[in-house]
Design a protein around this motif. Structure first.
Motif: not given
Length: 489
Positions: A65-73
């Motif tokens: 999830i942190p990586h998803i948020r970094k790519l697409r907040p």
């Protein structure tokens, strides 16, 4: 419902069910059993919502999830997991998942949350990116028996996750043995204060010096106050004074967080004068009620397995429950809640003849249901004004038996009897059941009637509608001691 939903779950059945349900609702769906494929879709800009499992063959869904948020907040993520622990709920909250549901989930509930996520896309301004590279295992800590799929426990987990790092005092209420102290410690061990001090204050030592020392040990961390209603009034006053001095003093920034454990009705303790109102309102910034084990019977089998694993991690033999043993444990009411269940599992782990605990071994180590009923505290009699109401013609109308619990007395008796039969599985209870059950009902009935009539046997016999000689015979048979008291009807 409109949008593209990305599903990541290694269970083909779940992928199929979700795909069909979301497609019928008007969504476009991409489903996979791989987190790697999920992340490729996210990187390509595909999808308006992610629904992901936690334990996947190629990683941990929460850790992505942190990586998803970094790519697409702006991409919301709903977490689903079979690991129904408080740690899962807290981790999902920490990484700002849109929502978290335990497996097996209710499909309409998941569809509703998916619709909310698609309608309320996460705004970039609401997000605080988390550092990458944080990993966690979804295996529950054997020392932390906070697991449960029941809605009451999942609601508790969500509330704990929301207020875990809030600057508010917390009061954890519930019956004895439900795990209040474990949850209180989790507020420290799983929070941002875990690196600071932890101290526990009990009624055993509440001198001014002891309170000051406990606050100092917990500086910057957490102070757990166990059952403040058990403190004497002077100790409660000292505790209030110490807290106020910290709040107004130079060490305010290092004041420990106050986490309190209390009985199921702390406000009743206030009304009875056992707990100071000013102390109660100071400690109950957020109240969290822990449900008793009988309110979440479906959690008993997995919790029992968890406690057996915990016992094995502490050096006891590795054991498992047979299907019959599991059914028997599930049927038992556990008046001592999780503490009683843990004691039972440890005892069975020690004495079981084989690696699988048998139904007979469980039955031999469970008390009779009639004994359990006898151990339950009898509610204090209500005032006469509550037990009776004005009737026609200026008389009084008695409160029907069982009305105080919202049902008939016969229904309560039926529930206890059914549990008694369930405890014996496919076998019948020992002979003589009729006399045993009547004896269990007769004795408390006669004792309460005697108490109500001040020990006057003539009045008691009249109240019960039996002959005085019959009453005397019953007193002898049931070994009931009679003393005359001043209390009269």
């Amino acid at each position: 419902m409109d949008g593209t939903v990305l599903i990541a779950d290694d269970d083909r059945t779940i992928r199929t069910v979700l795909t069909q349900a979301l497609t019928r609702a008007g969504c476009r769906v991409h489903a996979t059993g791989s987190l790697g494929q999920l992340m490729r879709w996210v990187e390509q800009g595909t999808g308006d919502l992610v629904i992901t499992d936690v334990m996947m063959p190629d990683g941990n869904g929460i850790d992505t999830i942190p990586h998803i948020r970094k790519l697409r907040p702006d991409l919301p993520v709903i977490v689903i997991s079979a690991q129904n622990t408080i740690v899962t709920a807290i981790r999902a909250t920490e990484v700002a998942a849109f929502d978290y549901l335990p497996k097996p989930f209710d499909l309409p509930d998941l569809m509703l949350r998916a619709a909310q996520a698609l309608a309320r896309r996460v705004r970039k301004s609401d997000l605080q990116p988390q550092p990458e590279g944080v990993t966690t295992t979804e295996e529950s800590d054997p020392s932390l028996p906070l697991i449960g799929h029941a809605p009451a426990m999942q609601n508790l987990f969500r509330l704990v996750a929301r207020v875990l790092n809030a600057e508010l005092p917390v009061m954890i209420t519930g019956e004895a043995g439900v795990g209040k102290s474990v949850i209180a410690r989790s507020f420290h061990e799983l929070s941002e204060r875990s690196g600071a001090g932890l101290a526990v204050l009990t009624s055993a030592d509440t001198s001014e010096e002891a309170i000051q020392q406990a606050m100092q040990r917990a500086s910057g961390g957490t102070l757990i106050i166990e059952d403040p209603a058990g403190f004497d009034q002077a100790a409660q006053a000292r505790l209030i004074g110490t807290v106020e001095s910290w709040e107004a003093g130079p060490s305010r920034a290092q004041m420990p967080r106050l986490v309190t454990t209390a009985g199921p009705q702390p406000q009743a303790e206030v009304a009875a004068g056992r707990l100071r109102a000013d102390l109660y309102f100071r400690l109950a910034g957020v109240s969290i009620e822990v449900p008793p084990l009988r309110a979440r019977v479906d959690d008993i089998p997995p919790l029992a397995r968890h406690l057996l694993a915990r016992a094995a991690s502490q050096g006891l033999p590795q054991r498992s429950l047979s299907p019959g043993a599991t059914a028997l444990v599930r049927a038992y009411p556990f008046p001592g809640n999780v503490r009683e269940l843990e004691n039972l599992m440890r005892r069975l782990a020690l004495i079981a003849a084989a690696s699988e605990i048998s139904e007979a071994e469980v039955r031999a180590n469970l008390p009779e249901v009639s004994q359990v009923i006898a151990m339950q505290p009898v509610p204090r009699a209500a005032p006469a004004s509550a037990a009776f109401a004005p009737g026609q013609g200026g008389g009084v109308a008695a409160l029907p038996l069982g009305e105080e619990t919202g049902g008939q007395l016969s229904q309560s008796v039926e529930t206890h009897l059914q549990r008694y039969f369930d405890l014996h599985g496919d076998q019948l209870p020992p002979p003589g059941l009729y006399d045993r059950i009547l004896r269990e009902i007769e004795k408390p009935l006669i004792e309460i009637a005697l108490d109500a009539t001040g020990g006057n046997q003539l009045r008691c016999a009249d109240l019960l509608g039996i002959n005085r000689n019959t009453l005397r015979k019953k007193l002898t048979e049931l070994n009931i001691e009679v003393t005359r008291r001043r209390k009269l009807m």
